[in-house]
Design a protein around this motif. Structure first.
Motif, mmCIF file in Angstrom:
data_model
loop_
_atom_site.group_PDB
_atom_site.id
_atom_site.type_symbol
_atom_site.label_atom_id
_atom_site.label_comp_id
_atom_site.label_asym_id
_atom_site.label_seq_id
_atom_site.Cartn_x
_atom_site.Cartn_y
_atom_site.Cartn_z
ATOM 1 N N PHE A 1 0.825 -1.222 0.000
ATOM 2 C CA PHE A 1 0.000 0.000 0.000
ATOM 3 C C PHE A 1 0.852 1.262 0.000
ATOM 4 O O PHE A 1 0.330 2.366 0.097
ATOM 5 N N CYS B 1 1.498 10.225 4.537
ATOM 6 C CA CYS B 1 2.109 8.917 4.792
ATOM 7 C C CYS B 1 1.985 8.020 3.570
ATOM 8 O O CYS B 1 0.895 7.849 3.035
ATOM 9 N N GLY B 2 3.064 7.421 3.181
ATOM 10 C CA GLY B 2 3.012 6.428 2.116
ATOM 11 C C GLY B 2 2.963 7.020 0.717
ATOM 12 O O GLY B 2 2.939 6.297 -0.262
ATOM 13 N N SER C 1 9.620 5.041 13.546
ATOM 14 C CA SER C 1 8.541 4.163 13.103
ATOM 15 C C SER C 1 9.124 3.011 12.285
ATOM 16 O O SER C 1 9.891 3.223 11.354
ATOM 17 N N THR C 2 8.747 1.801 12.656
ATOM 18 C CA THR C 2 9.285 0.635 11.944
ATOM 19 C C THR C 2 8.156 -0.295 11.519
ATOM 20 O O THR C 2 7.119 -0.373 12.183
ATOM 21 N N SER C 3 8.419 -1.003 10.439
ATOM 22 C CA SER C 3 7.463 -2.015 10.047
ATOM 23 C C SER C 3 7.648 -3.257 10.917
ATOM 24 O O SER C 3 6.857 -4.187 10.826
ATOM 25 N N GLU D 1 0.660 1.844 14.484
ATOM 26 C CA GLU D 1 0.014 2.544 13.382
ATOM 27 C C GLU D 1 -0.807 1.529 12.608
ATOM 28 O O GLU D 1 -0.355 0.398 12.375
ATOM 29 N N HIS E 1 -0.905 -2.723 11.163
ATOM 30 C CA HIS E 1 -1.910 -2.886 10.084
ATOM 31 C C HIS E 1 -2.710 -4.178 10.127
ATOM 32 O O HIS E 1 -3.804 -4.236 9.562
ATOM 33 N N GLU F 1 -5.582 7.412 8.425
ATOM 34 C CA GLU F 1 -6.380 7.460 7.198
ATOM 35 C C GLU F 1 -5.536 6.915 6.043
ATOM 36 O O GLU F 1 -4.333 7.202 5.977
ATOM 37 N N TYR F 2 -6.154 6.166 5.153
ATOM 38 C CA TYR F 2 -5.404 5.646 3.997
ATOM 39 C C TYR F 2 -5.245 6.740 2.939
ATOM 40 O O TYR F 2 -6.194 7.428 2.600
ATOM 41 N N ASN F 3 -4.043 6.864 2.440
ATOM 42 C CA ASN F 3 -3.785 7.800 1.355
ATOM 43 C C ASN F 3 -3.617 7.003 0.073
ATOM 44 O O ASN F 3 -2.615 6.338 -0.104
ATOM 45 N N SER G 1 4.334 -0.127 12.576
ATOM 46 C CA SER G 1 3.281 -0.150 11.555
ATOM 47 C C SER G 1 2.704 -1.545 11.522
ATOM 48 O O SER G 1 3.240 -2.431 10.859
ATOM 49 N N MET H 1 9.181 8.727 9.625
ATOM 50 C CA MET H 1 8.104 8.093 8.857
ATOM 51 C C MET H 1 8.163 8.497 7.393
ATOM 52 O O MET H 1 7.175 8.412 6.670
ATOM 53 N N GLY H 2 9.313 8.975 6.969
ATOM 54 C CA GLY H 2 9.472 9.311 5.552
ATOM 55 C C GLY H 2 9.849 8.062 4.775
ATOM 56 O O GLY H 2 9.399 6.957 5.091
ATOM 57 N N GLY I 1 11.854 4.882 3.538
ATOM 58 C CA GLY I 1 12.821 3.928 4.074
ATOM 59 C C GLY I 1 12.397 3.281 5.376
ATOM 60 O O GLY I 1 11.412 3.668 6.000
ATOM 61 N N GLU I 2 13.159 2.261 5.751
ATOM 62 C CA GLU I 2 12.917 1.543 7.000
ATOM 63 C C GLU I 2 14.070 1.893 7.953
ATOM 64 O O GLU I 2 15.201 1.415 7.768
HETATM 65 N N1 SAH Z 1 9.266 1.979 7.204
HETATM 66 C C1 SAH Z 1 8.719 2.659 8.345
HETATM 67 C C2 SAH Z 1 8.533 4.138 8.177
HETATM 68 C C3 SAH Z 1 7.945 4.658 6.881
HETATM 69 S S1 SAH Z 1 6.217 4.471 6.572
HETATM 70 C C4 SAH Z 1 7.447 1.994 8.769
HETATM 71 O O1 SAH Z 1 6.991 1.089 8.098
HETATM 72 O O2 SAH Z 1 6.919 2.351 9.818
HETATM 73 C C5 SAH Z 1 5.386 5.552 7.674
HETATM 74 C C6 SAH Z 1 3.945 5.106 7.968
HETATM 75 O O3 SAH Z 1 3.080 5.326 6.835
HETATM 76 C C7 SAH Z 1 3.834 3.642 8.292
HETATM 77 O O4 SAH Z 1 2.974 3.452 9.380
HETATM 78 C C8 SAH Z 1 3.215 3.078 7.031
HETATM 79 O O5 SAH Z 1 2.587 1.860 7.250
HETATM 80 C C9 SAH Z 1 2.269 4.187 6.646
HETATM 81 N N2 SAH Z 1 1.820 4.152 5.267
HETATM 82 C C10 SAH Z 1 2.477 3.670 4.186
HETATM 83 N N3 SAH Z 1 1.727 3.833 3.075
HETATM 84 C C11 SAH Z 1 0.585 4.427 3.462
HETATM 85 C C12 SAH Z 1 -0.564 4.901 2.766
HETATM 86 N N4 SAH Z 1 -0.680 4.779 1.441
HETATM 87 N N5 SAH Z 1 -1.537 5.503 3.488
HETATM 88 C C13 SAH Z 1 -1.420 5.662 4.819
HETATM 89 N N6 SAH Z 1 -0.356 5.253 5.531
HETATM 90 C C14 SAH Z 1 0.638 4.646 4.861
#
Ligand code: SAH
Length: 346
Positions: free
Chosen positions: A120, A339-340, A197-199, A262, A222, A294-296, A220, A162-163, A165-166
């Motif tokens: 996503f 985000c994302g 923030s990490t996955s 998250e 989900h 919120e989903y972007n 993160s 949260m930009g 990269g991991e």
């Molecule tokens: N790799 C790290 C940090 C970057 S992502 C991580 O996974 O946490 C920052 C956040 O944005 C994470 O919670 C990620 O799951 C979320 N994210 C990624 N794509 C997104 C989208 N399309 N809409 C909303 N949140 C999203």
């Protein structure tokens, strides 16, 4: 760039002091230059006005300052700013300034692209090119701090990794950057105002706990069901939820810092009662709270934000179980800064 010259900011303060002694100068000169490099974030040796011209020229022959440059800056109608930041090798990363009434938050990148494959996330479509150096992370923060002072008349108050990269896959550099950001010799910010923030890389979460870090942890999540999580975050097959759970329990026992999860709720993916119940169980392993994001949308509509009844159900069930839940609205969507959405589109 002259490849024979070394990046001066790769030197520790001690090494810089030592360098000046070798040059027949005083070690103290190293402190002065160090202050220019970090606290004052100088872009060139000529900025160092209390250093003699000869010394500046001598530095020029040995070193470069690989400072990042803000290549383009976009401002959203909600005040969010997105920077496309050019690195010394011409690669680009993005960072974002998010203003609210009470705070200004910098969202910074830790890698160019990302090696993970969250389905996503727009950044996942760029392959990972390289890790950012500590100074490249630091410079993103300095640039946002300057913009915050300029456009919002106040310094930066918070930082989230949260930009792009991991961060835990570039752990050493992220830690070094945070050391500089929090040091009185750098930006002097409190680590409590920084969120990594990490996955969810279990081994690295344990390492962070062992290193006794003082910043906050966000994961993160989900989904708290392996099958579902693997379908949207394929690396979950390698780092399954049981391992993540153990690492998070370890984190809490060592640091006594609660964890933020998250969580995006998508239509048909994780919007059922069983999904919430699994999340509640997961949240009970270690003190935590849930941020419903919120989903972007990033493309064709494969993923869709769940309807408001599903979000209400999540909120109600979590609250019944005494789990703190917040609902976070997106900022900066019109400039692909949410985000994302960071994918170097421009
Ligand atoms: N790799 C790290 C940090 C970057 S992502 C991580 O996974 O946490 C920052 C956040 O944005 C994470 O919670 C990620 O799951 C979320 N994210 C990624 N794509 C997104 C989208 N399309 N809409 C909303 N949140 C999203």
């Amino acid at each position: 760039m002259d490849i024979k010259k070394k990046d001066i900011r790769a030197l520790t303060k001690e090494a810089l002091r030592e360098f000046f002694v070798q040059q027949g100068d005083k070690a103290f000169r190293g402190n002065q230059v160090y202050e220019w490099l970090w606290q004052k974030a100088a872009h060139s040796f000529d900025d160092m006005t209390n250093v003699s011209k000869e010394t500046r020229q001598m530095l020029e022959t040995h070193f470069v300052i690989n400072h990042v440059e803000v290549d383009t800056m976009q401002r959203s109608n909600d005040g969010t700013i997105k920077n496309a930041v050019r690195l010394h090798d011409n690669l680009i990363v993005e960072s974002v300034l998010i203003p609210t009434k009470t705070r200004t938050t910098a969202c910074v990148s830790s890698q160019v692209g990302c090696s993970l494959d969250c389905r996503f996330c727009a950044t996942a479509r760029l392959k990972r090119m390289r890790n950012l150096n500590p100074d490249e992370i630091y410079d993103q923060v300095v640039a946002i701090d300057n913009e915050s002072r300029h456009y919002h008349n106040r310094p930066l108050s918070n930082i989230v990794f949260m930009g792009m990269g991991e961060p835990l896959m570039n752990y050493n550099n992220v830690i070094k950057a945070i050391e500089k950001i929090t040091s009185p010799e750098g930006l002097g910010m409190s680590p409590k105002r920084i969120v990594v923030s990490t996955s969810g890389v279990p081994k690295m979460i344990k390492k962070m706990a062992d290193d006794d870090v003082k910043f906050k942890l966000a994961v993160s999540l989900h989904s708290a069901i392996d099958e579902v999580r693997t379908s949207i975050m394929p690396f979950n097959a390698t780092f399954p939820l049981a391992d993540l759970r153990d690492a998070l329990i370890y984190w809490y026992e060592k640091t006594k810092n609660r964890i933020t999860y998250e969580y995006v709720v998508w239509k048909g993916i994780n919007d059922k009662r069983k999904d919430v119940d699994a999340l509640v169980t997961f949240c009970k392993f270690a003190p935590s709270k849930v941020n419903l994001i919120e989903y972007n949308p990033i493309d064709d509509g494969e993923f869709q934000q769940a309807n408001s009844q599903a979000i209400d159900m999540y909120q109600a069930v979590l609250e019944e179980n005494n789990i703190t839940v917040t609902i976070r609205r997106s900022r900066g969507k019109d400039i692909d800064a949410a985000c994302g959405q960071l994918a170097n589109k421009s």
